[in-house]
Design a protein around this motif. Structure first.
Motif, mmCIF file in Angstrom:
data_model
loop_
_atom_site.group_PDB
_atom_site.id
_atom_site.type_symbol
_atom_site.label_atom_id
_atom_site.label_comp_id
_atom_site.label_asym_id
_atom_site.label_seq_id
_atom_site.Cartn_x
_atom_site.Cartn_y
_atom_site.Cartn_z
ATOM 1 N N THR A 101 6.240 -2.590 9.669
ATOM 2 C CA THR A 101 6.312 -3.320 7.889
ATOM 3 C C THR A 101 6.319 -1.798 7.036
ATOM 4 O OG1 THR A 101 4.561 -3.866 7.014
ATOM 5 C CG2 THR A 101 6.051 -5.332 8.399
ATOM 6 N N ALA A 102 5.203 -0.795 7.202
ATOM 7 C CA ALA A 102 5.212 0.189 6.534
ATOM 8 C C ALA A 102 5.437 1.459 7.002
ATOM 9 C CB ALA A 102 3.581 0.358 6.788
ATOM 10 N N LEU A 103 6.665 1.572 7.975
ATOM 11 C CA LEU A 103 7.073 2.660 8.093
ATOM 12 C C LEU A 103 8.591 1.543 7.394
ATOM 13 C CD1 LEU A 103 7.681 5.212 9.285
ATOM 14 C CD2 LEU A 103 8.075 3.693 11.814
ATOM 15 N N PHE A 104 8.426 0.691 7.819
ATOM 16 C CA PHE A 104 10.244 0.598 7.421
ATOM 17 C C PHE A 104 10.327 1.011 5.663
ATOM 18 C CE2 PHE A 104 10.587 -3.005 10.737
ATOM 19 C CZ PHE A 104 11.915 -2.253 10.998
ATOM 20 N N GLU A 105 9.450 0.361 5.095
ATOM 21 C CA GLU A 105 9.295 0.445 3.465
ATOM 22 C C GLU A 105 9.461 2.522 3.049
ATOM 23 O OE1 GLU A 105 8.687 -0.271 -0.649
ATOM 24 O OE2 GLU A 105 8.924 -1.912 1.416
ATOM 25 N N LEU A 106 8.579 3.087 3.646
ATOM 26 C CA LEU A 106 8.892 4.203 3.277
ATOM 27 C C LEU A 106 10.437 4.896 3.964
ATOM 28 C CD1 LEU A 106 5.806 5.648 5.731
ATOM 29 C CD2 LEU A 106 5.702 5.797 3.168
ATOM 30 N N CYS A 107 10.550 4.632 4.755
ATOM 31 C CA CYS A 107 12.237 4.244 5.246
ATOM 32 C C CYS A 107 13.143 4.027 4.367
ATOM 33 C CB CYS A 107 12.364 4.100 6.616
ATOM 34 S SG CYS A 107 11.599 4.594 8.209
ATOM 35 N N ASP A 108 13.451 2.784 3.852
ATOM 36 C CA ASP A 108 13.527 2.235 3.346
ATOM 37 C C ASP A 108 13.087 3.023 1.372
ATOM 38 O OD1 ASP A 108 14.301 0.416 4.158
ATOM 39 O OD2 ASP A 108 13.185 -0.990 2.923
ATOM 40 N N GLN A 109 12.662 3.574 0.896
ATOM 41 C CA GLN A 109 11.620 4.368 -0.026
ATOM 42 C C GLN A 109 12.699 6.213 0.022
ATOM 43 O OE1 GLN A 109 10.789 3.417 -2.594
ATOM 44 N NE2 GLN A 109 9.813 1.486 -2.503
ATOM 45 N N LEU A 110 12.972 6.304 1.415
ATOM 46 C CA LEU A 110 13.321 7.687 1.327
ATOM 47 C C LEU A 110 14.513 7.328 1.465
ATOM 48 C CD1 LEU A 110 12.440 10.873 2.437
ATOM 49 C CD2 LEU A 110 13.119 9.870 4.854
ATOM 50 N N GLN A 111 15.529 6.695 1.840
ATOM 51 C CA GLN A 111 16.395 6.420 2.296
ATOM 52 C C GLN A 111 17.622 6.299 0.824
ATOM 53 O OE1 GLN A 111 18.484 3.288 4.258
ATOM 54 N NE2 GLN A 111 20.586 4.266 4.349
ATOM 55 N N GLU A 112 16.459 5.612 0.066
ATOM 56 C CA GLU A 112 16.762 5.183 -2.667
ATOM 57 C C GLU A 112 16.223 6.841 -2.423
ATOM 58 O OE1 GLU A 112 14.731 2.010 -3.334
ATOM 59 O OE2 GLU A 112 16.098 0.806 -1.183
ATOM 60 N N GLY A 113 16.237 7.908 -2.244
ATOM 61 C CA GLY A 113 15.585 9.081 -2.327
ATOM 62 C C GLY A 113 14.638 8.670 -3.311
ATOM 63 N N GLY A 151 0.396 -0.826 -0.033
ATOM 64 C CA GLY A 151 0.062 -0.073 0.206
ATOM 65 C C GLY A 151 0.533 1.407 0.000
ATOM 66 N N MET A 152 1.920 1.248 0.470
ATOM 67 C CA MET A 152 2.589 2.256 1.165
ATOM 68 C C MET A 152 3.432 2.174 -0.306
ATOM 69 S SD MET A 152 2.545 4.109 3.246
ATOM 70 C CE MET A 152 1.544 4.415 4.767
ATOM 71 N N ARG A 153 4.027 1.478 -0.838
ATOM 72 C CA ARG A 153 4.955 2.225 -2.925
ATOM 73 C C ARG A 153 3.875 2.205 -3.187
ATOM 74 N NH1 ARG A 153 8.745 -2.962 -4.112
ATOM 75 N NH2 ARG A 153 10.005 -3.061 -1.903
ATOM 76 N N ILE A 154 2.242 1.844 -3.230
ATOM 77 C CA ILE A 154 0.766 2.755 -4.342
ATOM 78 C C ILE A 154 1.634 3.758 -3.572
ATOM 79 C CG2 ILE A 154 -0.737 1.950 -5.427
ATOM 80 C CD1 ILE A 154 -0.870 -0.260 -4.786
ATOM 81 N N ALA A 155 0.894 4.196 -2.923
ATOM 82 C CA ALA A 155 1.129 5.589 -2.071
ATOM 83 C C ALA A 155 2.079 6.563 -2.662
ATOM 84 C CB ALA A 155 0.844 5.994 -0.654
ATOM 85 N N ILE A 156 3.338 6.312 -2.169
ATOM 86 C CA ILE A 156 4.261 7.067 -2.348
ATOM 87 C C ILE A 156 5.145 7.256 -4.407
ATOM 88 C CG2 ILE A 156 6.788 6.712 -2.974
ATOM 89 C CD1 ILE A 156 7.271 5.127 -0.363
ATOM 90 N N GLU A 157 3.708 6.610 -4.790
ATOM 91 C CA GLU A 157 3.890 6.387 -6.780
ATOM 92 C C GLU A 157 3.221 7.517 -6.835
ATOM 93 O OE1 GLU A 157 3.131 2.767 -9.228
ATOM 94 O OE2 GLU A 157 4.745 2.213 -7.935
ATOM 95 N N LYS A 158 1.762 7.715 -6.232
ATOM 96 C CA LYS A 158 0.297 8.789 -6.197
ATOM 97 C C LYS A 158 1.129 10.115 -5.831
ATOM 98 C CE LYS A 158 -2.562 5.028 -7.763
ATOM 99 N NZ LYS A 158 -4.193 4.736 -7.314
ATOM 100 N N HIS A 159 1.439 9.994 -4.916
ATOM 101 C CA HIS A 159 1.858 10.736 -3.836
ATOM 102 C C HIS A 159 2.693 11.555 -3.349
ATOM 103 C CE1 HIS A 159 -2.350 10.749 -4.170
ATOM 104 N NE2 HIS A 159 -2.880 9.521 -3.488
ATOM 105 N N PRO A 160 3.765 11.528 -4.004
ATOM 106 C CA PRO A 160 5.344 11.351 -3.337
ATOM 107 C C PRO A 160 5.378 12.792 -2.401
ATOM 108 C CG PRO A 160 5.433 12.333 -5.776
ATOM 109 C CD PRO A 160 3.684 11.717 -4.930
#
Length: 451
Positions: free
Chosen positions: A381-393, A361-370
């Motif tokens: 796990t949602a927070l981990f996903e946000l941190c990973d995506q944030l770290q990768e810019g 759900g967070m991956r989809i949200a990041i694509e639509k509302h960065p």
């Protein structure tokens, strides 16, 4: 044989109750502190034998009174104020209870106590709960007196002090003031009433902070107001209640709740915005531990306030967080709240990538509302996903609220967010948090400049 213990009031002739005058008129023997006879001698019959004793001979007076009881005789023990308040009644009854050989007809005649007379002079200081404390440690150990002082101060009682100060006991009142100031405002009204109802009566209105203990002696009564007491002309007024009325409407109840929370907060290292967010967290949980668990960065609450009020976007990990954000705020500021946990694309993505639904759900949200404000109140796990995506810019959000609750990976996910400094964040450290807490932080951001 009859034994009466009679309260003769604080000293003024008009303050001796009629019933006391009637009993005194029938006395055969009158026993009391020598100084007190000047107030009642005109009420005693000519044949009455008057026996005066010194101030410190209370027990001797009680023993003498019981021993002088004989058939056909009426013995009267006079006592200032009310005979049962810091006075002779208890001593007389105690000794009489040991003399089972004497069949004494006992009675106590009430009188107007000094604190009641003083209250009348002061107007209305006893409008709410009150207590009396004697500062004399002649019959009560001082540690016990200190416990009672602390209890009165913490309990916010209007407090009247008997035996406040004498030549030998000069330090107790200063110690009382020191203890009370630990719990009371220095501006709390105080009255010092000397020789109440007597010709040389004086009344001094001061405050707890300014009270001059040197102005007090054994002929004085000291009255300290509660947190609501105020001075009016030469009077003290204690309202019947702590508010004009109890909070009734939803807004009144909420305002009073926040007032009580604010009064108990202790942290000095936080901004007013963070203080407001902490109060919202405590309000929704009734748990003051959130004051210490709350961590923020980059003026997050103030930053999000402007972002949200300009039609910002919020993404939540679960629908319960979405439901907890006040709908009126969303409507008023044209903000948007999204939760993709149940989106039709979530399950296929989760199965394909080996993710939890919350991660997908967070991956989809990041694509639509960065650039959204991402709010996690349930799934680490949602927070981990946000941190990973944030770290990768891969996105630049307005910020992240990390408040998942539970046991597995909850602490670690928050520590990972805290280690990243790219965006403003609010974290609830440890295992606590939850959807209601996460939503409260968002609501705090909406309202921080309105409080």
């Amino acid at each position: 044989m009859k034994l009466s213990v009679v309260g003769i009031g604080p000293g003024g002739r008009d303050y001796i109750l009629p019933v006391a005058q009637q009993v005194l008129a029938t006395a055969d023997i009158a026993i009391g502190y020598s100084y007190y006879f000047q107030f009642v001698e005109h009420l005693l019959p000519p044949h009455c034998e008057c026996i005066g004793k010194d101030l410190t001979e209370e027990e001797a007076r009680a023993v003498l009174a019981v021993n002088r009881c004989e058939p056909g005789k009426h013995v009267v023990v006079i006592s200032s104020g009310d005979a049962g308040i810091y006075a002779m009644a208890s001593l007389v009854y105690q000794y009489a209870s040991t003399r089972t050989d004497k069949h004494i007809d006992l009675q106590t005649i009430p009188g107007i106590s000094a604190f009641i007379a003083a209250a009348g002079k002061l107007g209305a200081p006893l409008g709410h709960d009150f207590c009396c404390i004697s500062l004399s440690d002649l019959m009560t150990p001082w540690p016990v007196i200190e416990k009672r002082i602390q209890a009165a101060a913490i309990g916010d009682f209007v407090t009247s002090l008997y035996n406040p100060r004498s030549k030998k006991r000069f330090w107790q009142l200063a110690r009382f003031r020191e203890l009370f100031l630990q719990h009371r405002d220095p501006a709390t009204p105080v009255a010092i009433i000397r020789q109440v109802t007597r010709p040389d009566e004086t009344i001094t209105i001061t405050t707890l902070g300014d009270m001059n203990v040197e102005a007090v002696d054994m002929f004085s009564l000291v009255m300290i107001g509660n947190s609501q007491t105020y001075s009016f002309k030469n009077y003290l007024v204690t309202p019947r209640g702590y508010m004009a009325r109890k909070p009734a409407s939803g807004q009144e109840i909420q305002d009073e709740s926040f007032r009580q929370i604010a009064a108990q907060l202790k942290r000095q290292d936080i901004s007013e915005a963070d203080r407001w967010a902490i109060m919202r967290c405590i309000h929704t949980t009734a748990d003051f531990e959130y004051e210490d668990l709350y961590v923020s960065s980059n003026n997050a609450i103030d930053h999000w306030h402007d972002y949200l009020r300009n039609g910002g976007t919020i993404v939540t990990d679960v629908t319960m967080v979405q439901a907890g954000i006040t709908k009126d705020f969303i409507k008023r500021y044209n903000a948007n709240v999204y939760c993709y946990l149940n989106d039709e694309a979530v399950l296929p993505l989760a199965e394909k990538e080996g993710l939890t639904r919350s991660q997908a759900g967070m991956r989809i949200a990041i694509e639509k509302h960065p650039d959204a404000l991402f709010v996690v109140g349930n799934a680490p796990t949602a927070l981990f996903e946000l941190c990973d995506q944030l770290q990768e810019g891969k996105f630049t959000p307005a910020g992240i609220i990390g408040a998942p609750v539970g046991f597995v990976n909850v602490i670690e996910s928050k520590l990972k967010l805290q280690a990243l400094q790219q965006v403003p964040y609010v974290i609830i450290r440890g295992r606590k948090g939850g959807s209601n807490v996460a939503a409260s932080i968002v609501n705090a951001a909406f309202t921080v400049k309105d409080k």
